[in-house]
Structure formats: C-alpha cells, structure tokens
Design an enzyme around this catalytic site. Structure first.
Site, PDB file in Angstrom:
ATOM      1  N   TYR A 100      33.716  14.797 -21.449  1.00  0.00           N
ATOM      2  CA  TYR A 100      33.814  13.606 -20.602  1.00  0.00           C
ATOM      3  C   TYR A 100      34.912  12.694 -21.121  1.00  0.00           C
ATOM      4  CZ  TYR A 100      29.185  15.598 -19.956  1.00  0.00           C
ATOM      5  OH  TYR A 100      28.151  16.475 -19.753  1.00  0.00           O
ATOM      6  N   ARG A 139      30.625  19.330 -16.765  1.00  0.00           N
ATOM      7  CA  ARG A 139      29.474  19.932 -17.442  1.00  0.00           C
ATOM      8  C   ARG A 139      29.143  21.214 -16.698  1.00  0.00           C
ATOM      9  NH1 ARG A 139      26.388  15.906 -17.650  1.00  0.00           N
ATOM     10  NH2 ARG A 139      24.935  16.157 -15.925  1.00  0.00           N
ATOM     11  N   GLU A 184      24.152  23.820 -21.852  1.00  0.00           N
ATOM     12  CA  GLU A 184      24.846  22.832 -21.040  1.00  0.00           C
ATOM     13  C   GLU A 184      25.902  22.019 -21.784  1.00  0.00           C
ATOM     14  OE1 GLU A 184      22.578  19.317 -19.939  1.00  0.00           O
ATOM     15  OE2 GLU A 184      20.759  20.161 -20.803  1.00  0.00           O
ATOM     16  N   HIS A 232      12.764  18.575 -19.396  1.00  0.00           N
ATOM     17  CA  HIS A 232      12.855  18.615 -20.869  1.00  0.00           C
ATOM     18  C   HIS A 232      11.453  19.023 -21.314  1.00  0.00           C
ATOM     19  CE1 HIS A 232      16.367  15.553 -20.562  1.00  0.00           C
ATOM     20  NE2 HIS A 232      16.715  16.765 -20.182  1.00  0.00           N
ATOM     21  N   GLU A 258      25.978  24.053 -16.664  1.00  0.00           N
ATOM     22  CA  GLU A 258      24.623  24.248 -17.206  1.00  0.00           C
ATOM     23  C   GLU A 258      23.926  25.410 -16.510  1.00  0.00           C
ATOM     24  OE1 GLU A 258      21.980  20.886 -16.561  1.00  0.00           O
ATOM     25  OE2 GLU A 258      20.685  21.562 -18.210  1.00  0.00           O
ATOM     26  N   ASP A 262      17.276  23.753 -13.867  1.00  0.00           N
ATOM     27  CA  ASP A 262      18.146  22.665 -14.316  1.00  0.00           C
ATOM     28  C   ASP A 262      19.569  23.216 -14.384  1.00  0.00           C
ATOM     29  OD1 ASP A 262      19.302  20.437 -15.432  1.00  0.00           O
ATOM     30  OD2 ASP A 262      18.305  20.620 -17.387  1.00  0.00           O
ATOM     31  N   HIS A 295      26.240  14.547 -25.908  1.00  0.00           N
ATOM     32  CA  HIS A 295      24.843  14.984 -25.792  1.00  0.00           C
ATOM     33  C   HIS A 295      24.644  16.321 -26.498  1.00  0.00           C
ATOM     34  CE1 HIS A 295      26.079  17.800 -22.608  1.00  0.00           C
ATOM     35  NE2 HIS A 295      26.731  16.801 -22.037  1.00  0.00           N
ATOM     36  N   HIS A 329      17.948  22.377 -24.243  1.00  0.00           N
ATOM     37  CA  HIS A 329      16.567  21.896 -24.361  1.00  0.00           C
ATOM     38  C   HIS A 329      15.674  22.931 -23.704  1.00  0.00           C
ATOM     39  CE1 HIS A 329      16.822  20.683 -20.080  1.00  0.00           C
ATOM     40  NE2 HIS A 329      18.001  20.167 -20.380  1.00  0.00           N
ATOM     41  N   HIS A 384      23.597  10.495 -16.731  1.00  0.00           N
ATOM     42  CA  HIS A 384      22.457  10.567 -15.809  1.00  0.00           C
ATOM     43  C   HIS A 384      22.682   9.739 -14.540  1.00  0.00           C
ATOM     44  CE1 HIS A 384      19.353  12.147 -18.979  1.00  0.00           C
ATOM     45  NE2 HIS A 384      20.215  13.060 -18.586  1.00  0.00           N
ATOM     46  N   ASP A 409      24.389  18.046 -10.957  1.00  0.00           N
ATOM     47  CA  ASP A 409      23.322  18.497 -11.853  1.00  0.00           C
ATOM     48  C   ASP A 409      22.033  18.346 -11.051  1.00  0.00           C
ATOM     49  OD1 ASP A 409      21.364  18.854 -13.804  1.00  0.00           O
ATOM     50  OD2 ASP A 409      22.374  17.598 -15.304  1.00  0.00           O
ATOM     51  N   ASP A 456       0.819  -1.217   0.000  1.00  0.00           N
ATOM     52  CA  ASP A 456       0.000   0.000   0.000  1.00  0.00           C
ATOM     53  C   ASP A 456       0.857   1.273   0.000  1.00  0.00           C
ATOM     54  OD1 ASP A 456       1.007  -0.418   2.484  1.00  0.00           O
ATOM     55  OD2 ASP A 456      -0.842   0.047   3.571  1.00  0.00           O
TER      56      ASP A 456
HETATM   57  N1  GLY Z   1      19.289  17.220 -15.784  1.00  0.00           N
HETATM   58  C1  GLY Z   1      18.978  16.682 -17.054  1.00  0.00           C
HETATM   59  C2  GLY Z   1      19.504  17.519 -18.121  1.00  0.00           C
HETATM   60  O1  GLY Z   1      20.395  18.302 -17.891  1.00  0.00           O
HETATM   61  O2  GLY Z   1      19.042  17.504 -19.232  1.00  0.00           O
HETATM   62 MN    MN Z   2      19.551  20.046 -18.920  1.00  0.00          MN
HETATM   63 MN    MN Z   3      20.799  19.143 -15.993  1.00  0.00          MN
END
Ligand code: GLY
Ligand code: MN
Ligand code: MN
Length: 418
Positions: A392, A409, A388, A363, A411, A273, A352, A356, A245, A262, A40
């Site tokens: 790597y 990274r 971003e 996203h 962002e 983000d 990547h 976005h 991720h 992140d 539950d």
């Molecule tokens: N935190 C996911 C991205 O940066 O797209």
């Molecule tokens: Mn992002």
């Molecule tokens: Mn991010």
C-alpha cells in the site's frame, strides 16, 4: 444449486467431543442477542459461532447448559412459541422443538429464570464453570450472585469454589481442525465468492461507483445461495485501496485506477475471504503492474510454504522476504535485506499479517502460538487459512511519487491437507 452438495453437520458428535473436554466442569453458553438499530428495528441477527457450533440453534435469546454430572446433560433455554411474536418476527422452534429437533435432554423457556435454577442445581456436581465473562454486564452480575449463593449452600459439603474458565478455550482448538462437512461448506462459500469476484471484474468500468460493483458481488452471493456476507464487503478504488478495512464503497472509479475487492460469502455459517485487485479499465499502468506482480509473487511463494509441519509464522516470513527483496528492486528500500527485515522497513507499505484461520468466523478460532507468542504453532491437516500479502502506497506514504495511491492485496483460502 450448491446447497445439496454438503453433508449434514453432526451436532451430537460435536457435543460428545465437547463433553470429553469439559471433564468435571459445567458450561453455560449464551447465544447472541439482537442489537437495536432504532426503535423496533434490529440489526440483522446471526448466532454466535461457538453457540451455533454446539447447538445448531439460530434464534436470538438462547442459553445452553452442559452439565455432565446431571441427568439432563444438555439443556437448552429458548424463546417459547408465541403466536403474536411469531406473526411479527417469524417462526420459533420453541421448547418442544429444542428437544425433538435439536436433541436437548431438557428444554425451557429463556424468558424465565429457569436457566439460573438449572445452573444452581448443576454446580454441586461440578468442580469449575465455563462461562464467557465480559460480554454482558447484567448477565455477569447474575452469575456472580448465583455463585455466591451456591457457595453459601454448599461450603459445608466441601464444594464452594468454582473457578471460571472461558468455554472458547475448549472449543477453539476443535473448531480449528475442520471436518469433512465443514470443508464442504467452506468450499461452497469459496466457490460462490470466486464467481462473484469474476462477475465484478466483468462489470467494473471507469465511471461506475464502488457500490455498483458491491451490488454485483452481493447479488451473486445471494443468487447462488449464500446466506449473507462473512464480513462487510470492501470495494476500494484508487487510493481507498490503502485503507485496509474500507467499506464505505461510495466513490466513483476513474480510468487508470485499480479496484481492490475483499469480499467473502457466508454459506451455512462458514465464510470465504477472498481479495482481488485489478485495473478498472482492463489494463495495468507500468507502476501498477510492478506492484501487482510483486504481491502475486509473494502470495505464490507463501502458499507454497503453507503445508503440514511448517510453522504458521513461515507464511508471513515468506511474504516479508519476497516483498523486501522486491521493494529493493523497485527502489523503495535500500540496504542489506537482513537489516531491512530486522528493522521492519517494509512496515509502512505492508502493515498487516499474511494469514489467519478461516471458518465460521472470518478471523476464526484457534491459537497461533504454542504457549508463548514467540513460538509459532505448526500447520496441520484440516486447518484452513488465508494467504493475503499486500502493498500500500497511501497518499501520505514516504514511497516514490510514482507509486502514490496504489494499493494491492491478493488473498486466497487454503485448506491444509496431508
Ligand atoms: N477481510 C478481512 C481480512 O482479510 O482479514
Ligand atoms: Mn483475510
Ligand atoms: Mn479479506
């Protein structure tokens, strides 16, 4: 604290705009359901963004019917008041509340098949139906059966085919352009998130575990009034930073390592983000600084390209150019820049995209292209996006040994203004 600073969301105005787009169609939107974790116990609930965008209703098991041709144009189907259930699960707005507070023209219990009856009644006044197929097989089957039934009832009247469209098609472009009230919420989410990142930088030191820094981040989120995380926080030390991720957050951080965080707070259904990468012990090694400086240069240059009238793809193109040039200087890549870019030689180190849309979802809704995937859309005032870039050098990467294990990274969130 922050909550008082944001003007109210005008849900009625959103519905009015939606009805305009709906034209002669009828739309059935289905809210999010609870997901069982065990017995539950459920996973934390969050309303589906399109559903919340139009209704402001934040409980599970709800449906909304929009039928411009009917007397009751906006109907809500919600869990009814129930003393026993409310004792266990919390307050319910109920059918009366849906009318009085959320301004539904009519409201019913979602425990019955009233929503099917209402849809059946609305169909003869409509020429198409907006309903998202593929999320719930049982519900899909019920809708298909109902359409067959309506077809049999109405074909003599000349109306017997209702093409099915996705309501997201009508909402995504509206959601893409943020109103004043939405920007206010995004700014609050961003402010809280930025403060959390600074607190994390202050707290992090060698010997600490990633989850301890996650606790600092998420403590700040909640202590500052954020409702929840916008996505699972990534707290990635050393080579974990090369897992895009990663969110296990269980590793112990060592001296001379980088920590990539992140993490974004969600405030009143809008999320930030943000990513920062910094040395756990306070000073970069030479190699870390070289990689960091290059990513930062790419980000600054890309942010400069984020302006109205420019192609969305220009953000990523700028990042690719700066990173490729920089990777040549760092002796990771060799050859003419044009050829390297055409061959996507940067891909092993920058796998990547650079941006976005950002909003209710991390996203967020909205097309990136005009008609064809080759034709990037233009940026315009009111859009909110991330920038971003990252580099790597995973343990398995082919890059120079001196960069192995480094992941960076950076962002930030950008509001496109005139
Ligand atoms: N935190 C996911 C991205 O940066 O797209
Ligand atoms: Mn992002
Ligand atoms: Mn991010």
């Amino acid at each position: 604290m922050y909550p008082k600073e944001s003007p109210p969301i005008d849900f009625a105005a959103r519905r009015a705009a939606f009805f305009k787009k709906l034209g002669g169609g009828v739309a059935l939107l289905v809210g999010a359901d609870l997901q069982t974790r065990n017995d539950d116990v459920d996973f934390p609930f969050r309303q589906e963004s399109d559903f919340y965008f139009l209704t402001g209703f934040a409980e599970p098991k709800a449906l909304a019917l929009f039928s411009p041709g009917s007397k009751a144009k906006f109907q809500l189907f919600v869990p009814p008041k129930d003393k026993e259930r409310e004792l266990w699960d919390g307050y319910r707005l109920g059918v009366q509340g849906a009318k009085q507070i959320l301004k539904a023209d009519a409201a019913f219990s979602s425990d019955t098949d009233d929503w099917e009856k209402a849809l059946l009644e609305a169909l003869p006044h409509a020429d198409r139906i907006y309903y998202r197929v593929g999320r719930n097989a049982d519900r899909d089957r019920r809708i298909f059966t109902l359409l067959e039934k309506a077809k049999r009832q109405h074909w003599k009247g000349g109306r017997w085919l209702w093409p099915i469209h996705d309501p997201h098609e009508l909402l995504s472009e509206t959601r893409l352009v943020k109103s004043k009230a939405e920007i206010a919420r995004l700014q609050i989410a961003a402010k809280i998130s930025a403060e959390a990142h600074v607190n994390a930088m202050r707290a992090a030191k060698p010997g600490m575990f990633e989850y301890e820094v996650q606790a600092v981040i998420e403590h700040t989120f909640r202590a500052r009034g954020a409702w929840r995380v916008g996505y699972e926080s990534i707290v990635a030390s050393g080579h974990n930073a090369c897992i895009l991720h990663y969110n296990t957050n269980q590793r112990k951080m060592e001296r001379n390592e980088l920590l990539l965080i992140d993490a974004g707070a969600e405030y009143d259904y809008y999320t930030a983000d943000i990513t920062r990468t910094f040395p756990v012990s306070g000073t970069f090694t030479k190699e870390q600084a070289e990689v960091y400086d290059l990513v930062l240069e790419a980000q600054k240059e890309a942010i400069r390209s984020a302006r109205p009238g420019k192609k969305f793809s220009e953000i990523n193109d700028t990042v690719i150019e700066v990173l490729t040039e920089g990777l040549k200087k760092l002796k990771v890549l060799k050859g003419p820049t044009k050829t390297l870019i055409a061959k996507k030689a940067y891909r092993p180190y920058y796998p990547h995209g650079a941006s976005h849309w950002l909003g209710m979802d991390v996203h967020d809704a909205g097309r990136y292209y005009d008609q064809s995937p080759e034709k990037s859309r233009l940026m315009a005032a009111g859009q909110v996006l991330t920038v971003e870039p990252g580099l790597y050098f995973g343990a398995e990467s082919d890059g120079p040994a001196r960069f192995k294990g480094i992941g960076v990274r950076i962002e930030d969130d950008v509001w496109i203004t005139p």
